[in-house]
Design an enzyme around this catalytic site. Structure first.
Site, mmCIF file in Angstrom:
data_model
loop_
_atom_site.group_PDB
_atom_site.id
_atom_site.type_symbol
_atom_site.label_atom_id
_atom_site.label_comp_id
_atom_site.label_asym_id
_atom_site.label_seq_id
_atom_site.Cartn_x
_atom_site.Cartn_y
_atom_site.Cartn_z
ATOM 1 N N GLY A 649 0.757 -1.295 -0.136
ATOM 2 C CA GLY A 649 -0.057 0.082 0.130
ATOM 3 C C GLY A 649 0.821 1.279 0.064
ATOM 4 N N GLU A 650 2.122 1.217 0.363
ATOM 5 C CA GLU A 650 2.896 2.267 0.277
ATOM 6 C C GLU A 650 3.422 2.735 -1.150
ATOM 7 O OE1 GLU A 650 7.228 3.571 2.653
ATOM 8 O OE2 GLU A 650 5.790 1.980 3.248
ATOM 9 N N ALA A 651 3.259 4.197 -1.228
ATOM 10 C CA ALA A 651 3.583 4.369 -2.603
ATOM 11 C C ALA A 651 5.179 4.192 -3.015
ATOM 12 C CB ALA A 651 3.237 6.093 -2.690
ATOM 13 N N ILE A 654 5.613 0.801 -3.861
ATOM 14 C CA ILE A 654 5.018 0.548 -5.452
ATOM 15 C C ILE A 654 5.849 0.997 -6.422
ATOM 16 C CG2 ILE A 654 3.023 0.937 -7.045
ATOM 17 C CD1 ILE A 654 1.125 1.082 -4.454
#
Length: 1719
Positions: A649-651, A654
Site C-alpha cells: 500500500g505504500e507509494a 510500489i
C-alpha cells in the site's frame, strides 16, 4: 407331444425361434402385419428342414447354421421388433433373449445396422420407446443377456448405443421399478465389460451387482415396495440364464490394432472438442480393452454434462450426471490390476475421471458429492500409487474442506466425509501411505495431520461463544462419528504394526469387525500381488526406510516453520530459512523461493519486495528479472507479473517495484516504448485503472477517454496510440488484475491462511461455486486448466514419487502427529459424554493408542494414554464412578493383559488402579482393613487387649460411619498415594449411598479378572516381568507407607508373582530378584515395625518355596535370594526384626537342609550378624542353630563351594568374640576343632601319593597374608581348600584380646595341625606356614617394625605405647613358640623348607624389648637346635646363624640414633671429671634441674639401652649355647659367622663403654630419677668373656680348624683388648717407649670408688684373659708375647681391686715369661 414343441425343426436355434414365431403369427394383425406373418411362416417352413451342421460356420450369426439361413431365420424377428406393436414385440424380445442367453447367436457387433446381429440389437433398442412397462423390461433383459453372452462381442458405437438405451429407460422409464432395473442393468453391464477388460477374455465369472447398494445415495424414492427385490431377481435371472448355457462355442475375438485407434482428448480440451478423437498411442490393445476404454471415457463425459444458462434446473441432465457418476463408482469399485498396470487406463483416470471430479466438485447436489466421495474412496484404496498428485488435490478438496468447517457445515456432507474417513481409516496401509507420501513430502499437503486435527475440532464441537448452524443432535452426532474415526485410525495403525512385526492375531482378531481390516492387509492396500515398482516404473515408486522419511518430515516441518515466520516477519523468516539451509543465501535463491513456494502470504511478499534495505532490494530485482515478458502485451505482462504477490500500500514501495518492472519489460521488448519511463508511467496508470474499475467504494468510474487523456505525452513527449491504450483499458475493465490464488468467495481467516500455507486456494475456489453459476468456459474453465497444469507440474517433483514403507518405525512419526489430538478427543469425550457407545469408543481408542505407543516404545505418549485411562477409572474418587469409569477399569485390565510386554514404567499406573479396585471391593464386602491385622501383629502392642472391630457389609447397610469408608467417599486426587487422603469436609448419607451404589458397578470386575493380571505375569517377556515387578514394588511401598491405612495387597501379589515366575530362566529370575530384594530390604527396614514383620514373614514364605527347588553346584541364586535377610539383619535397629530373621533362617535351614547349596553363605552371614548382636537371646538363639548345623549337617556344608565353609568358620569365629558368654566363645573354638575332625574323618585328605615335593623356594613373605596362597599351592586338590578357612580363622583368633581365647585357639590350631598334619602334602604345608602359622607371629615382628619406625620418625617424648589388647603375654608367647617348635620338629622332613621363617620368628622373640618373649625365644631356639641337632644341614645351620647375626646387627643403627638424642641434652655436672663428681657428690640434683621433655627423653634412652643390652646378651647366650652342643657339626663358614657375631657384639659393647660423656649424663640422670644405671660394664664383660671362651674352646677342641682359621691370633687379639680395657679403666697411661735410658716418672693418684667398682667388675675378665694367655703353648706364647708384654708391665704398675690379678701375673711371669728369658 404338442404342436409348439415340434415347431422349429431339429436345430437348436429352430427350437428357440419356432415357438416365438408361432406366437408372433397368432398375435399379429394380419392386414397390418402381412409381411411379418408371411415371413414368419416362410421361416417356420424352412426350419423344418434345417438341422445343426456338424462343422458349423464360425462367421454365421446362429450356431450350427449357415450365414444365409441365419439371416433368413432372424429376419422375422427384426420385422417384429420394428412393428411397434407390443403383442408382437414382446414374443420377439423373449425369443432374442433366449437366443442370447443360450449362446446361440455368435457375432461381433461394432456399429448398428451393419449385420443381422447388429440390426437385431438396434431394433431391440428402438423398441424400448414403445411406452410399455413389460417392453421396457424385455429390452433391458435382452440387452443384459447380449452383453453377458460370451459369444457376442458388442463394441464400439453399438456398445454406446446399448448403454444410451438403458440411460433412456432410466431417465424416462414408466415406473420406478423399471428405472431401478435400468440402473441395475447398466451397473451390471459395467461390471461385465470391465471384468472382461481386466482379464482380456470373454468368458469369465462375473460378480452380480447389489441393487440395494446402487440405491445407497440416490433413487430411494423410486422404490415401490418390493422394487429392490424384484430388480435383484431380474438381474440374477438374466445372469443365471446366461451362465447356464453351453459355453463350448465361445466366439474367438481376434486381438489386434483397432480400426480406429482409441484416443483421448488433447491437452487442454474443453467440452466443445472433448468428443474429438485423436491418436494418442500406438500400443496394440485388444478390442475388449478398447471397448472398455471407450465406455469409460464416455461415462466420464456424460458425468461432465452441465445444464445450459437458459435451463439451469435441468433435472433430467442432473439425473443422467448422477447415474454416470454412480456407474463410474461401480467401475472403480470393481477395477482390478489392469487400471494400474495399463498406462492407458491409468491415464484415462487422470485425464477424464479426475477432470469429472474437478468439474462436479462445484455442484451442491448432495448425491453428487456422495458419489464423488465414493469414487475417491476407490481411487484411494486401489490406485493411489499412480495418482499421488491427484489424490493430493482431491483429498483437501473433497474431505478436508468439509471436515475443517466446524461452524457452518452441511450435515449430510460432513456425515458423508466422516463415513468416508471411517472407511479409509479401516485400511491400515492407506493411512500409512497417506502419511508417508504427503505428510513427509515437502511438496505435498499434510493430509494425515489435517485429518487428525480436523477430527479433533469436530470431536470438540464448535468453540464456546461461536454461532453455528448445527442443532445439538447434529453436533453430538458429529462428535461421536469423529471420535469413531480417530479410534479407527489408531486401530489401523496398530493392525499395520502388528502385521509388520508379525505379531499374528494377538491384537487385531480380538475385535469382531476385524475382517474389514484384514482383507486390506496387502501390499500398499491395493488388490493384486504386483509391487509398486512393477506397477509404475515411470513414477519411480520406491521403498523408503524410516530414517529417510524422518529426514524428509523434519525438513518439511522446518520449512513450514520458516514460511510461517515469513508470513509474520518476512526478514526474520528469510534469515531463518537461509540459516537452516532451506534456501540459498543469494538474492536469486530468495527470489525463486518467493516466486515458487506455496503457503506464502502474497501481501507479505509484496511488502518484502518493496523494502529499501539492500538485500530485499536485490531480491526484488532478482524476482523481476526472473520473468520473461518477451512478446507479451503490456497489460498481460502486468497481469502476469502481479499474479504472485499483492502490491504494497505504500507509494514508495510500489514505485520501486514498478520502476524495476518497467525496466525489465523494456529490456525484454526493446521496441515497445521509447524509454523505460514510458513503461513506468503506463504501469502506474494501469494499476490506478484496475483499482478504480474494480473497487466498489469508487463511485465515479474512470472512462476510456479519461484513461487516454491521463496518458497523453508519456512516450517521451509523444502520445501512445489511442487504439493501444483503448485495448489496455478494455481488458483491465473486463478482467480484473488479481493474484492467481485470490479467492472469489470469502472464507474464514483461519482456514484461508491454512489453505494458503498448503497451496490449495485455487482448488477451494472451484468448490465454492454455486450450481447456478456453472459455466463451461470462463473463469471456471481457466481454473480447471490451472489445476490440470498443477498436476503436470507436480509430476516432475518429488511428489510424483510414490513411497512404500514396511518399516514400523514410521509409526513413531505418525504417533507424534496424532497422539495429542487423539488424547484430547478421547479425554474430552469420555469426560463430557455419558453416551454408552461414545464412551465405549473412547475407551477402545485409548486401548489401541496404548498398544501402538507401547509396542513402538514411545514412552511419553504411552504413559500419557495409560495415565488418562487410569484417571478416568475414577477409583480415586469412588463416589463419582459411573458405568463409563467401569469400562475404563476393564480397559486397564485389558491393556495389562494384551500389552503387558511393552508397558514398562506405565505398569505403575495400572497396578495402582488394581490396588484401588481391591480396596474398594474389600470396603464393599465389609472386610476389616489391613491396618487392623498389622497392628495386631505388632510385638510391642501384643499386651494390649483389642476390642473386636465390626465391619458390616456396606452393600447391605445404607449408611456407615467407618473412618476408612468416609475417607474413600471424600475422595482424593489421582496422584495421592492412598484413597481419601483429604480429610477436610463432611460426608452426607446421600454421598454414602451413592458410593454404595457405585460399588455395585464394580461388581462387574470380578476377582478372576483382577487376579488374571498377576497370573498372566508368567507370559510376560524377560524385560516386561522386570518392569512389572519394579512397578508392583513401588505401588506396594506406597501402600505400606500410608500413615493412616497401610495395606498389603500389592505385597501379597508380589509374593504370588514371585511364586508364579520361579520357573523362569536363571538370568531373568536374577534380574527380578534384584528388584524384589531391594524392596524387601527397604520395607524390612521400615520404621513401622508391624509392616516390617509382615514383609519378613512374606519373604520367609517365598524363601521356603524357593528352597523347595534344587540348585546345581556352583550357582549363586539361593544366596541372592536370601540376601535381603542378611542386609536387614545387619542394618535393622529393631531387635524384634533381628530375632524374627534368626528364627526364620533357622526354620528354613533345618526344614530344607537337603536343598540348601549357595544359600549357606547367607545363612552364615545372618548368624554372623547375630553373633555380634547386642541382645543376648539373639546370640544364644543363633548359636543354638549353628551348633545343630555343625553337629548334624556338617556334610551339607562341605558339599558346596569352598566359600560356604569359609563363611561357617567366620561365623564361629564371630561367636568366639561374644561378650555375653565365654562358654559360647570357647564352644565355638571347640566347634572349629570339631570341624577339623569332621573334615579329616570325611576323607578330605590332601596327601600326595607321589614323592614328597620339596619346594625350592626357601621362604614366603609372611607379611603378605592371603588365604589364596594356599589355594594356589595345592594344585587342584579341592578338598584341601576346606582346611584353609578353618586354619586361617583360628590363626586370626590367636590375636584375640582375651587370654583364654588366645590360648584356646592356639592350642586348637596347633593340635589340629599336629593331629591331621600327616594328611597334608608338602605344597599344602607351605601354604599353611605362609597363610596360617606365620601370620600368628606377625604381632611380634610388627611390633618390632613399629618400634623401629617410631625410633626413626618420632621424638622420644611423643612415642606411643604399643601395649594393646592383642599383645601376647609371656605365657601366650611361650605357648606359641613351644607349639611352633613342636610342630616344626614333628614334621621337619616335610616342612624343613620353612626353617628360615621359623628361625626368623624365634629371633624376633629374642629381639623383643620385653624380657618374657625374649627368654621364650631363646628357649625355643635352643630346643629347636637340640631336638634337630645333626638333622640340620650346614645351610640350615647357616640360616640360623645368619638370623642371629641379623638380630644382633639390625637394631644397632636405630639404637645408636636414639643415643645421639642425648648429645643435645645438657645435664648439670656432666662436664666434671669422675673425681669432681665424687667430690661434689654432697650437692644433690633434683628433677627441677632438667626440663620435662629432656627428662622423658633421658628416661626413654635409659630404658631403651637396658632392653638393647639385654637383647644383645641373649644373642650372645644363644650363640654360646649352640656352640656348646653342636660345635662339632659346624662348618668353617658357620663358625666364621659365629665369630662375626661375637666380634660385632663385643665391639658394640666396647663402643658403648667408650662413650664417657654419655655415661656421665646417664649416671647423673639415673641418680636424679632414682633408676639403676644401664649395665654397660657387665655387657662388655659378658660379651668378651663368651667371645674368649668360644675362641679358647675352638683352639682346644679343634686344633686343625683353629690353625686353618688362625684362631690363635684372634684369641691373643681379644686378650690384648681385654688387658687394654682394664688398663684404661685404671686411668694409667699405657707403657711408653723409653727415650734412651732415661726413665719416665709417673704420678700415681688413688682411684675413686666408682673406678674401683668398675675395676672390680672387670677383674674376673682380666683374670680369664691372663689365664688364657698363660695357658698357651710355649711356642705360641713366645710368638705373641711381644704384643702383650708391655700391657703386662703396665698391669704390674696398676692399682687392682683384687689380689687375684697379682697372683695370675706372678704365675705368668714365673711359668711363661721366666723360661723364655732364661733361655
Amino acid at each position: 407331444m404338442s404342436a409348439s414343441q415340434t415347431l422349429g425343426g431339429p436345430s437348436r436355434s429352430g427350437r428357440v425361434v419356432g415357438p416365438s414365431l408361432d406366437k408372433i403369427i397368432k398375435n399379429a394383425a394380419w392386414r397390418k402385419h402381412s409381411n411379418l406373418v408371411s415371413s414368419c411362416k416362410s421361416v417356420l417352413d424352412k426350419l423344418d428342414s434345417l438341422s445343426d451342421s456338424p462343422n458349423p460356420d464360425l462367421t454365421s450369426p446362429l450356431f450350427a447354421l449357415s450365414s444365409d439361413d441365419a439371416d433368413f431365420i432372424l429376419q422375422p424377428l427384426i420385422l417384429a421388433l420394428d412393428s411397434a406393436y407390443s403383442k408382437v414385440v414382446e414374443p420377439a424380445l423373449d425369443c432374442v433373449f433366449k437366443l442370447f442367453s443360450l449362446n446361440l447367436i455368435h457375432a461381433e457387433i461394432d456399429r448398428p445396422s451393419e449385420s443381422i446381429s447388429a440390426k437385431i440389437i438396434d431394433s431391440v433398442c428402438k423398441s424400448g420407446g414403445l411406452g410399455e412397462e413389460q417392453i421396457e423390461l424385455g429390452v433391458l433383459r435382452v440387452i443384459l443377456s447380449a452383453v453377458r453372452s460370451p459369444c457376442v462381442l458388442i463394441r464400439g458405437d453399438c456398445l454406446v448405443h446399448v448403454v444410451r438405451t438403458c440411460y433412456n429407460v432410466y431417465l424416462g422409464g414408466l415406473n420406478g421399478t423399471n428405472q431401478i432395473c435400468a440402473k441395475s442393468v447398466l451397473a451390471q453391464i459395467m461390471v461385465i465389460v470391465f471384468t472382461r477388460v481386466e482379464h482380456d477374455s470373454m468368458d469369465f465369472a462375473v460378480p452380480r451387482v447389489s441393487v440395494a447398494d446402487l440405491l445407497e445415495f440416490t433413487d430411494k424414492n423410486l422404490n415401490e415396495g418390493s422394487s429392490i427385490q424384484f430388480c435383484q431377481n431380474f438381474i440374477n435371472d438374466v445372469m443365471d440364464a446366461s451362465e447356464g448355457a453351453d459355453h463350448n462355442h465361445i466366439i474367438h475375438i481376434q486381438n489386434g490394432n483397432a480400426k480406429d485407434e482409441v484416443a483421448s482428448a488433447k491437452k487442454g480440451d474443453d467440452d466443445n472438442n472433448v468428443d474429438k478423437v485423436e491418436p494418442e498411442t500406438n500400443e496394440a490393445e485388444s478390442k475388449i480393452r478398447e471397448d472398455g476404454f471407450l465406455l469409460f471415457k464416455n461415462l466420464c463425459k456424460l458425468s461432465m454434462k452441465f445444464s445450459s444458462q437458459e435451463n439451469t434446473d435441468d433435472q433430467i441432465l442432473l439425473r443422467g450426471k448422477v447415474l454416470s457418476l454412480e456407474l463410474l463408482k461401480v467401475v472403480m469399485e470393481n477395477g482390478g490390476p489392469v487400471w494400474r498396470t495399463n498406462e492407458r487406463f491409468l491415464n484415462a483416470i487422470k485425464q477424464y475421471l479426475c477432470l469429472s471430479l474437478l468439474k462436479n466438485s462445484a455442484l451442491s447436489v448432495m448425491a453428487i458429492f456422495q458419489l464423488q466421495c465414493g469414487i475417491f474412496m476407490s481411487l484411494l484404496s486401489k490406485f493411489r500409487s499412480g495418482l499421488k498428485a491427484e489424490i493430493g488435490i482431491f483429498f483437501p478438496m473433497l474431505v478436508l474442506r468439509v471436515l475443517e468447517n466446524v461452524l457452518q457445515p452441511s450435515f449430510l456432507q460432513k456425515m458423508t466425509v466422516l463415513n468416508l474417513l471411517e472407511k479409509i481409516s479401516q485400511d491400515p496401509q492407506i493411512m500409512v501411505d497417506i502419511f508417508v507420501n504427503y505428510d513427509c513430502d515437502v511438496d505435498a499437503p499434510n493430509i494425515f495431520e489435517r485429518v487428525v486435527n480436523g477430527l479433533l475440532k469436530t470431536a470438540l464441537g464448535p468453540p464456546s461463544g461461536s454461532t453455528t448452524s448445527l442443532s445439538p443432535i447434529q453436533d453430538i452426532t458429529f462428535r461421536h462419528e469423529s471420535v469413531k474415526c480417530l479410534v479407527s485410525i489408531i486401530k489401523s495403525m496398530g493392525a499395520w504394526m502388528d502385521q509388520q512385526l508379525r505379531l499374528g492375531d494377538s491384537f487385531v482378531l480380538k475385535s469382531s469387525d476385524s475382517d474389514a481390516t484384514e482383507n486390506h492387509l496387502i501390499l500398499n492396500g491395493e488388490d493384486g500381488t504386483v509391487s509398486d515398482n512393477e506397477l509404475h516404473p515411470e513414477l519411480n515408486s520406491e521403498h523408503s526406510d524410516a530414517a529417510t522419511l524422518e529426514q524428509r518430515r523434519a525438513y518439511k516441518i522446518e520449512l513450514q516453520k520458516g514460511i510461517s515466520l515469513f508470513n509474520r516477519k518476512p526478514s526474520k523468516g528469510v534469515e531463518f530459512l537461509i540459516g537452516t539451509q532451506k534456501i540459498g543465501g543469494s538474492p536469486e535463491d530468495v527470489a525463486s523461493f518467493l516466486k515458487n513456494t506455496s503457503g506464502l502470504n502474497e501481501t507479505i511478499i509484496g511488502d518484502y519486495l518493496g523494502e529499501r534495505e539492500e538485500f530485499p532490494l536485490k531480491v526484488m530485482h532478482a524476482y523481476v528479472d526472473s520473468f520473461d515478458f518477451k512478446g507479451m502485451d503490456f497489460g498481460e505482462a502486468i497481469r502476469f507479473f502481479l499474479r504472485g504477490f499483492r502490491l504494497p500500500g505504500e507509494a514508495q514501495k510500489i514505485d520501486r517495484i514498478m520502476e524495476k518492472f518497467a525496466e525489465r519489460y523494456c529490456k525484454c521488448n526493446p521496441s515497445s516504448f521509447t524509454s523505460a519511463d514510458t513503461a513506468y508511467v503506463l504501469a502506474y496508470s494501469v494499476i490506478l485503472l484496475n483499482t478504480d474499475a474494480h473497487n466498489n467504494t469508487v463511485k465515479d468510474k474512470m472512462t476510456k477517454a479519461d484513461f487516454i487523456r491521463n496518458n497523453r505525452g508519456i512516450d517521451d513527449g509523444k502520445d501512445l496510440p489511442e487504439e493501444y491504450l483503448g485495448t489496455i483499458y478494455d481488458k483491465i475493465v473486463k478482467n480484473e488484475i488479481k493474484m492467481s490464488a485470490e479467492s472469489t468467495a470469502p472464507q474464514s481467516k483461519q482456514a484461508n491462511s491454512f489453505n494458503k500455507l498448503l497451496g490449495f486456494d485455487g482448488i477451494l475456489n472451484l468448490v465454492t461455486w454455486k450450481q447456478t453459476e456453472e459455466k463451461a468456459l470462463g473463469a471456471n474453465g481457466l481454473l480447471i486448466r490451472h489445476i490440470q497444469e498443477q498436476f503436470k507440474a507436480k509430476s516432475g517433483k518429488s511428489e510424483s514419487v510414490y513411497h512404500a514403507v514396511t518399516d514400523v518405525a514410521i509409526l513413531r512419526f505418525m504417533v507424534e502427529v496424532c497422539w495429542g489430538p487423539m488424547l484430547a478427543a478421547f479425554s474430552v469425550t469420555l469426560d463430557q459424554s455419558d453416551d454408552r457407545l461414545a464412551t465405549s469408543q473412547c475407551v477402545q481408542g485409548f486401548q489401541y493408542a496404548v498398544h501402538v505407543t507401547a509396542v513402538m516404545g514411545l514412552q511419553t505418549q504411552r504413559d500419557a494414554f495409560v495415565t488418562s485411562v487410569a484417571k478416568f477409572t475414577y477409583l480415586h474418587c469412588a463416589a463419582d464412578i459411573k458405568q463409563k469409569n467401569v469400562e475404563a477399569v476393564k480397559a486397564i485390565i485389558s491393556i495389562a493383559i494384551e500389552d503387558g510386554n511393552y508397558l514398562q514404567e506405565a505398569w505403575e499406573h495400572i497396578l495402582t488402579c488394581l490396588s484401588r479396585i481391591e480396596h474398594l471391593q474389600l470396603l464393599g464386602e465389609g472386610a476389616p482393613p489391613d491396618a487392623s491385622f498389622l497392628t495386631a501383629s505388632n510385638v510391642e502392642t501384643e499386651e494390649k487387649t483389642l476390642k473386636p472391630m465390626s465391619f458390616p457389609n456396606l452393600k447391605k447397610k445404607g449408611t456407615l460411619r467407618d473412618p476408612a469408608v468416609v475417607a474413600v467417599v471424600r475422595g482424593g486426587s489421582y496422584d495421592s498415594t492412598t484413597l481419601g487422603v483429604n480429610t477436610a469436609g463432611l460426608v452426607t448419607p446421600v454421598q454414602i449411598n451413592n458410593f454404595i451404589s457405585n460399588l455395585n458397578l464394580l461388581d462387574q470386575i470380578g476377582n478372576f479378572e483382577l487376579n488374571h493380571v498377576f497370573a498372566h505375569s508368567q507370559r510376560l517377556n524377560s524385560e516386561a516381568i522386570v518392569a512389572f515387578v519394579k512397578a508392583l514394588c513401588k505401588v506396594s511401598i506406597s501402600e505400606l507407607q500410608s500413615p493412616t491405612d497401610p495395606r498389603v495387597f500389592s505385597l501379597t501379589k508380589l509374593v504370588e508373582i514371585a511364586h508364579y515366575n520361579m520357573n523362569r530362566i536363571r538370568l531373568v529370575w536374577s534380574r527380578m530378584w534384584n528388584v524384589l530384594s531391594d524392596f524387601f530390604v527397604s520395607v524390612g527396614l521400615s520404621e513401622n515395625l508391624s509392616v516390617a514383620i509382615f514383609v519378613m514373614d512374606s519373604l520367609r514364605q517365598l524363601a521356603m518355596k524357593f528352597l523347595e527347588r534344587e540348585e546345581l553346584a556352583n550357582y549363586n541364586f539361593q544366596n541372592e535370594f536370601l540376601r535381603p535377610f542378611v542386609i536387614v539383619m545387619q542394618k535393622s535397629s529393631s531387635a524384634e526384626i533381628r530375632e524374627l530373621i534368626v528364627r526364620c533362617i533357622s526354620q528354613m535351614v533345618l526344614s530344607r537342609v537337603n536343598n540348601v547349596k549357595s544359600g549357606w553363605k547367607s545363612v552364615f552371614m545372618v548368624f554372623t550378624a547375630a553373633a555380634a548382636d547386642e541382645r543376648k537371646n539373639i546370640v544364644l538363639l543363633a548359636f543354638e542353630t549353628m551348633e545343630k548345623i555343625v553337629r548334624e549337617y556338617f556334610p551339607y556344608i562341605t558339599e558346596t563351594e569352598t566359600m560356604t565353609f569359609t563363611d561357617c568358620v567366620k561365623c564361629l569365629i564371630t561367636f568366639t568374640n561374644s561378650r555375653f558368654n565365654s562358654d559360647v566363645s570357647l564352644n565355638a573354638i571347640a566347634f572349629l576343632r570339631f570341624c577339623a575332625v569332621k573334615l579329616a574323618d570325611g576323607g578330605l585328605v590332601c596327601n600326595e601319593k607321589s614323592k614328597v615335593y620339596r619346594s625350592s623356594n626357601p621362604v614366603v613373605d609372611v607379611d603378605a597374608v592371603d588365604p589364596s596362597d594356599i589355594q594356589t599351592s595345592i594344585e587342584k586338590e579341592d578338598h584341601a581348600s576346606f582346611w584353609v578357612p578353618l586354619l586361617t580363622g583360628l590363626s586370626k583368633l590367636t590375636s584375640d584380646p582375651r587370654s583364654a581365647i588366645r590360648k584356646s585357639s592356639l592350642e586348637v590350631l596347633f593340635n589340629i595341625l599336629k593331629d591331621h598334619g600327616p594328611l597334608f602334602s608338602h605344597p599344602f604345608w607351605t601354604g599353611v606356614f605362609n597363610s596360617v602359622i606365620f601370620p600368628i607371629f606377625n604381632c611380634v615382628s610388627e611390633q618390632k617394625e613399629m618400634q623401629i619406625e617410631d625410633e626413626e620418625s618420632l621424638t622420644p617424648a611423643s612415642r606411643p605405647s604399643h601395649s594393646d589388647g592383642s599383645t601376647w603375654d609371656s605365657e601366650t608367647s611361650s605357648l606359641a613358640a613351644q607349639c611352633l617348635v613342636d610342630l616344626f620338629v614333628t614334621f621337619f622332613d616335610v616342612v624343613r623348607s620353612q626353617l628360615p621363617g621359623v628361625v626368623l620368628i624365634l629371633t624376633g622373640f629374642i629381639r623383643s624389648p620385653v624380657q618374657g618373649p625374649a627368654s621364650t625365644g631363646v628357649a625355643a631356639l635352643m630346643r629347636l637346635a637340640s631336638d634337630l641337632g645333626s638333622r640340620l644341614s650346614q645351610d640350615e645351620w647357616k640360616s640360623i646363624f645368619l638370623a642371629l647375626k641379623e638380630a644382633a646387627t639390625s637394631t644397632v643403627p636405630a639404637f645408636m640414633k636414639v643415643l645421639r638424642s642425648m648429645d643435645d641434652i645438657e645435664v648439670p655436672g656432666s662436664g666434671q671429671s669422675y673425681t669432681d663428681l665424687e667430690t661434689s657428690s654432697d650437692h644433690i640434683l633434683t628433677n627441677d634441674d632438667l626440663e620435662d621433655d629432656n627428662l622423658q627423653t633421658v628416661q626413654y634412652v635409659v630404658s631403651r639401652m637396658k632392653s638393647h643390652i639385654a637383647m644383645q646378651l641373649l644373642i650372645v647366650q644363644v650363640a654360646t649355647d649352640l656352640c656348646k652342643t653342636d660345635l662339632q657339626y659346624l662348618s668353617v663358614d658357620n663358625i666364621r659367622i659365629l665369630l662375626e657375631i661375637f666380634s660385632f657384639i663385643t665391639s658394640h659393647a666396647h663402643q658403648l663403654n667408650s662413650e664417657i660423656n654419655l655415661q656421665k649424663k646417664l649416671s647423673i640422670v639415673c641418680s636424679i630419677l632414682d633408676l639403676s644405671e644401664p649395665p654397660l660394664v657387665h655387657f662388655e664383660n659378658e660379651s668378651y668373656q663368651n667371645y674368649l671362651n668360644f675362641l679358647q674352646r675352638l683352639l682346644v677342641d679343634n686344633p686343625s680348624l683353629s690353625e686353618e682359621m688362625n684362631i690363635e691370633a684372634q684369641l691373643v687379639a681379644v686378650c690384648q683388648n681385654i688387658l687394654q680395657i682394664y688398663l684404661n679403666c685404671t686411668a694409667s697411661q699405657p707403657a711408653q717407649q723409653k727415650t734412651g735410658n732415661r726413665p719416665v716418672l709417673h704420678c700415681i693418684i688413688p682411684l675413686g670408688s666408682a673406678k674401683k667398682d668398675e675395676l672390680g667388675a672387670r677383674t674376673s675378665l682380666l683374670v680369664s684373659a691372663l689365664w688364657v694367655l698363660s695357658g698357651l703353648e710355649r711356642d705360641t706364647f713366645k710368638r705373641h708375647v711381644s704384643q702383650f708384654f708391655p700391657l703386662l708391665v703396665d698391669l704390674v704398675q696398676s692399682e687392682h681391686s683384687s689380689g687375684e690379678v697379682q697372683r695370675v701375673l706372678s704365675n705368668m711371669f714365673q711359668s711363661c715369661i721366666g723360661p723364655i728369658i732364661m733361655q
